[in-house]
Design a protein around this motif. Sequence first.
Motif, mmCIF file in Angstrom:
data_model
loop_
_atom_site.group_PDB
_atom_site.id
_atom_site.type_symbol
_atom_site.label_atom_id
_atom_site.label_comp_id
_atom_site.label_asym_id
_atom_site.label_seq_id
_atom_site.Cartn_x
_atom_site.Cartn_y
_atom_site.Cartn_z
ATOM 1 N N ASP A 1 3.164 9.728 -10.065
ATOM 2 C CA ASP A 1 2.411 9.815 -11.315
ATOM 3 C C ASP A 1 1.612 11.117 -11.381
ATOM 4 O OD1 ASP A 1 3.397 7.381 -12.052
ATOM 5 O OD2 ASP A 1 1.592 6.246 -11.481
ATOM 6 N N TYR A 2 1.023 11.497 -10.241
ATOM 7 C CA TYR A 2 0.216 12.723 -10.203
ATOM 8 C C TYR A 2 1.095 13.953 -10.450
ATOM 9 C CZ TYR A 2 -2.471 16.597 -8.240
ATOM 10 O OH TYR A 2 -3.101 17.794 -8.056
ATOM 11 N N LEU A 3 2.303 13.961 -9.831
ATOM 12 C CA LEU A 3 3.186 15.114 -9.976
ATOM 13 C C LEU A 3 3.943 15.100 -11.299
ATOM 14 C CD1 LEU A 3 4.682 15.220 -6.362
ATOM 15 C CD2 LEU A 3 2.967 16.758 -7.310
ATOM 16 N N GLY A 4 4.071 13.919 -11.901
ATOM 17 C CA GLY A 4 4.793 13.804 -13.162
ATOM 18 C C GLY A 4 6.291 13.832 -12.993
ATOM 19 N N LEU B 1 0.831 -1.202 0.000
ATOM 20 C CA LEU B 1 0.000 0.000 0.000
ATOM 21 C C LEU B 1 0.869 1.258 0.000
ATOM 22 C CD1 LEU B 1 -2.777 1.315 0.128
ATOM 23 C CD2 LEU B 1 -2.644 1.172 2.636
ATOM 24 N N LEU B 2 1.928 1.266 0.800
ATOM 25 C CA LEU B 2 2.816 2.422 0.828
ATOM 26 C C LEU B 2 3.479 2.631 -0.527
ATOM 27 C CD1 LEU B 2 4.554 1.962 4.305
ATOM 28 C CD2 LEU B 2 2.841 3.672 3.684
ATOM 29 N N SER B 3 3.901 1.537 -1.158
ATOM 30 C CA SER B 3 4.510 1.639 -2.479
ATOM 31 C C SER B 3 3.527 2.206 -3.491
ATOM 32 C CB SER B 3 5.009 0.269 -2.928
ATOM 33 O OG SER B 3 5.586 0.340 -4.211
ATOM 34 N N LYS B 4 2.266 1.755 -3.403
ATOM 35 C CA LYS B 4 1.243 2.260 -4.325
ATOM 36 C C LYS B 4 1.016 3.752 -4.113
ATOM 37 C CE LYS B 4 -3.585 1.579 -5.725
ATOM 38 N NZ LYS B 4 -3.883 3.029 -5.713
ATOM 39 N N TYR B 5 0.949 4.176 -2.850
ATOM 40 C CA TYR B 5 0.711 5.587 -2.566
ATOM 41 C C TYR B 5 1.844 6.459 -3.121
ATOM 42 C CZ TYR B 5 -3.334 5.099 0.569
ATOM 43 O OH TYR B 5 -4.576 4.879 1.096
ATOM 44 N N VAL B 6 3.078 6.041 -2.945
ATOM 45 C CA VAL B 6 4.205 6.832 -3.426
ATOM 46 C C VAL B 6 4.224 6.859 -4.951
ATOM 47 C CG1 VAL B 6 6.726 6.990 -3.523
ATOM 48 C CG2 VAL B 6 5.589 6.437 -1.353
ATOM 49 N N THR B 7 3.947 5.716 -5.576
ATOM 50 C CA THR B 7 3.905 5.673 -7.033
ATOM 51 C C THR B 7 2.790 6.557 -7.572
ATOM 52 O OG1 THR B 7 4.800 3.417 -7.060
ATOM 53 C CG2 THR B 7 3.641 4.175 -9.038
ATOM 54 N N ASP B 8 1.615 6.491 -6.943
ATOM 55 C CA ASP B 8 0.493 7.345 -7.351
ATOM 56 C C ASP B 8 0.859 8.821 -7.231
ATOM 57 O OD1 ASP B 8 -1.012 5.126 -7.861
ATOM 58 O OD2 ASP B 8 -2.234 5.261 -6.039
ATOM 59 N N LEU B 9 1.581 9.178 -6.152
ATOM 60 C CA LEU B 9 1.976 10.579 -5.959
ATOM 61 C C LEU B 9 2.940 11.016 -7.056
ATOM 62 C CD1 LEU B 9 1.914 13.142 -4.169
ATOM 63 C CD2 LEU B 9 3.797 12.154 -2.848
ATOM 64 N N ARG C 1 19.143 -1.945 -1.886
ATOM 65 C CA ARG C 1 19.925 -1.604 -0.699
ATOM 66 C C ARG C 1 19.655 -0.203 -0.163
ATOM 67 N NH1 ARG C 1 26.152 -3.649 -1.210
ATOM 68 N NH2 ARG C 1 25.756 -5.908 -1.208
ATOM 69 N N LYS C 2 19.278 0.716 -1.028
ATOM 70 C CA LYS C 2 19.274 2.112 -0.626
ATOM 71 C C LYS C 2 18.085 2.847 -1.219
ATOM 72 C CE LYS C 2 22.348 6.136 -0.641
ATOM 73 N NZ LYS C 2 23.647 6.679 -1.103
ATOM 74 N N LEU C 3 17.568 3.784 -0.443
ATOM 75 C CA LEU C 3 16.509 4.663 -0.916
ATOM 76 C C LEU C 3 16.998 6.095 -0.766
ATOM 77 C CD1 LEU C 3 12.742 4.416 -0.206
ATOM 78 C CD2 LEU C 3 13.921 6.547 0.288
ATOM 79 N N SER C 4 16.902 6.872 -1.813
ATOM 80 C CA SER C 4 17.341 8.269 -1.753
ATOM 81 C C SER C 4 16.339 9.138 -2.495
ATOM 82 C CB SER C 4 18.735 8.426 -2.363
ATOM 83 O OG SER C 4 18.715 8.068 -3.741
ATOM 84 N N LEU C 5 16.408 10.419 -2.238
ATOM 85 C CA LEU C 5 15.504 11.368 -2.875
ATOM 86 C C LEU C 5 16.162 11.984 -4.104
ATOM 87 C CD1 LEU C 5 14.060 13.306 0.215
ATOM 88 C CD2 LEU C 5 13.014 11.403 -1.035
ATOM 89 N N THR C 6 15.367 12.221 -5.106
ATOM 90 C CA THR C 6 15.835 12.990 -6.245
ATOM 91 C C THR C 6 15.868 14.467 -5.849
ATOM 92 O OG1 THR C 6 13.598 13.345 -7.101
ATOM 93 C CG2 THR C 6 14.749 11.341 -7.811
ATOM 94 N N GLU C 7 16.357 15.310 -6.722
ATOM 95 C CA GLU C 7 16.368 16.749 -6.432
ATOM 96 C C GLU C 7 14.952 17.264 -6.227
ATOM 97 O OE1 GLU C 7 17.905 20.966 -8.447
ATOM 98 O OE2 GLU C 7 18.480 19.046 -9.323
ATOM 99 N N ALA C 8 14.027 16.815 -7.086
ATOM 100 C CA ALA C 8 12.622 17.208 -6.919
ATOM 101 C C ALA C 8 12.056 16.629 -5.624
ATOM 102 C CB ALA C 8 11.802 16.736 -8.119
ATOM 103 N N GLY C 9 12.473 15.404 -5.292
ATOM 104 C CA GLY C 9 11.999 14.766 -4.072
ATOM 105 C C GLY C 9 12.440 15.494 -2.821
ATOM 106 N N GLU C 10 13.685 16.019 -2.821
ATOM 107 C CA GLU C 10 14.177 16.761 -1.664
ATOM 108 C C GLU C 10 13.355 18.025 -1.440
ATOM 109 O OE1 GLU C 10 18.278 17.480 -2.326
ATOM 110 O OE2 GLU C 10 18.908 15.406 -1.903
ATOM 111 N N ALA C 11 13.069 18.742 -2.511
ATOM 112 C CA ALA C 11 12.271 19.960 -2.392
ATOM 113 C C ALA C 11 10.853 19.633 -1.927
ATOM 114 C CB ALA C 11 12.242 20.702 -3.735
ATOM 115 N N TYR C 12 10.282 18.578 -2.471
ATOM 116 C CA TYR C 12 8.911 18.209 -2.106
ATOM 117 C C TYR C 12 8.861 17.718 -0.662
ATOM 118 C CZ TYR C 12 4.140 16.591 -2.863
ATOM 119 O OH TYR C 12 2.782 16.434 -2.790
ATOM 120 N N TYR C 13 9.894 16.994 -0.244
ATOM 121 C CA TYR C 13 9.935 16.458 1.118
ATOM 122 C C TYR C 13 9.959 17.591 2.147
ATOM 123 C CZ TYR C 13 11.737 14.287 5.356
ATOM 124 O OH TYR C 13 11.909 13.882 6.649
ATOM 125 N N ARG C 14 10.771 18.622 1.879
ATOM 126 C CA ARG C 14 10.850 19.746 2.824
ATOM 127 C C ARG C 14 9.489 20.394 3.021
ATOM 128 N NH1 ARG C 14 15.686 20.852 -0.008
ATOM 129 N NH2 ARG C 14 14.604 22.422 -1.264
#
Length: 299
Positions: A43-46, A33-41, A55-68
């Motif tokens: 897809d919505y943002l494009g 469910l968590l994976s689906k929610y993140v994928t849906d988000l 092994r690792k999960l990291s944020l993209t540049e867009a992800g860092e801005a959105y996370y803040r």
Amino acid sequence: MSQDLARIRAFVQVFDAGGFSSAARQHGRSKALLSKYVTDLEDYLGVRLMNRTTRKLSLTEAGEAYYREASLLLQQLDDLDATISDQTAEPRGLVRVSAPRNLGETTLAPAIFQFMANNPMVSIDLRLEDRYVDLVEESIDVALRISTLADSSLIARKISEMRHVICAAPSLVDRFGMPKSGEALRGLPCILDTNMPGHANWRFIEDGKPISVHVSGPARVNSPVAAMQAALAGLGFAVLPTYLADPMIADGKLVRVLEDRMPEGPSLMAVYPHRRHLAGKVRALIDHLVEWFADNPVR
């Protein structure tokens, strides 16, 4: 809207937990469910928000801005929910209060302890000390100060008017005479309380206009009680709060000076850090103090 918030919250929870499996365990949701929610988000943002590997999960540049921004938004919503709950529930929990020592011992303590009697689920950590306290650094919920608000990072609510008088020992007045104006104090011995606004620049009303007179003297202190003791010893004229001076005046140990020339004094203020939502227990205490001093004004 609720679905959008669920997706945003899932994204923040997954990154905070360091992965989908950890987030699923912490928050009682399935990994799928968590994976689906993140994928849906995404897809919505494009845009891709996360780089996922085994092994690792990291944020993209867009992800860092959105996370803040998303983290801040969720924190504000959580704070709002907690504030509304506080307002509808009985005040409870610890409140850390800072106040000047002499004011706290003589005037504030009865008001605060009455609040505790009325609200048995609240505990108080009352810190009485004559120094400037950094509310954020020292985790103080509210400070009671006799002042005007100068720090724009803080919010203040007026609790009560406070009155100040200039006093001197009768022996000092016998030596120097009774001053007829604020200017007359310029060459006379004065006790300087560094906690007072203006310190050595005392304010008066002369001919309907405010003036400032620079004074000096044999003693500088950072406590009105110490200033009172110096005045009682005949060392100089002193500006004192009426809650300290009036008993000494009634006993004849001090006399009032230039009473008709004194301007309006600073107020007793409840000061707290700039937060969008004030905890219900703190708001309840401040409301109580406003009511208490309305019924028990400082003379």
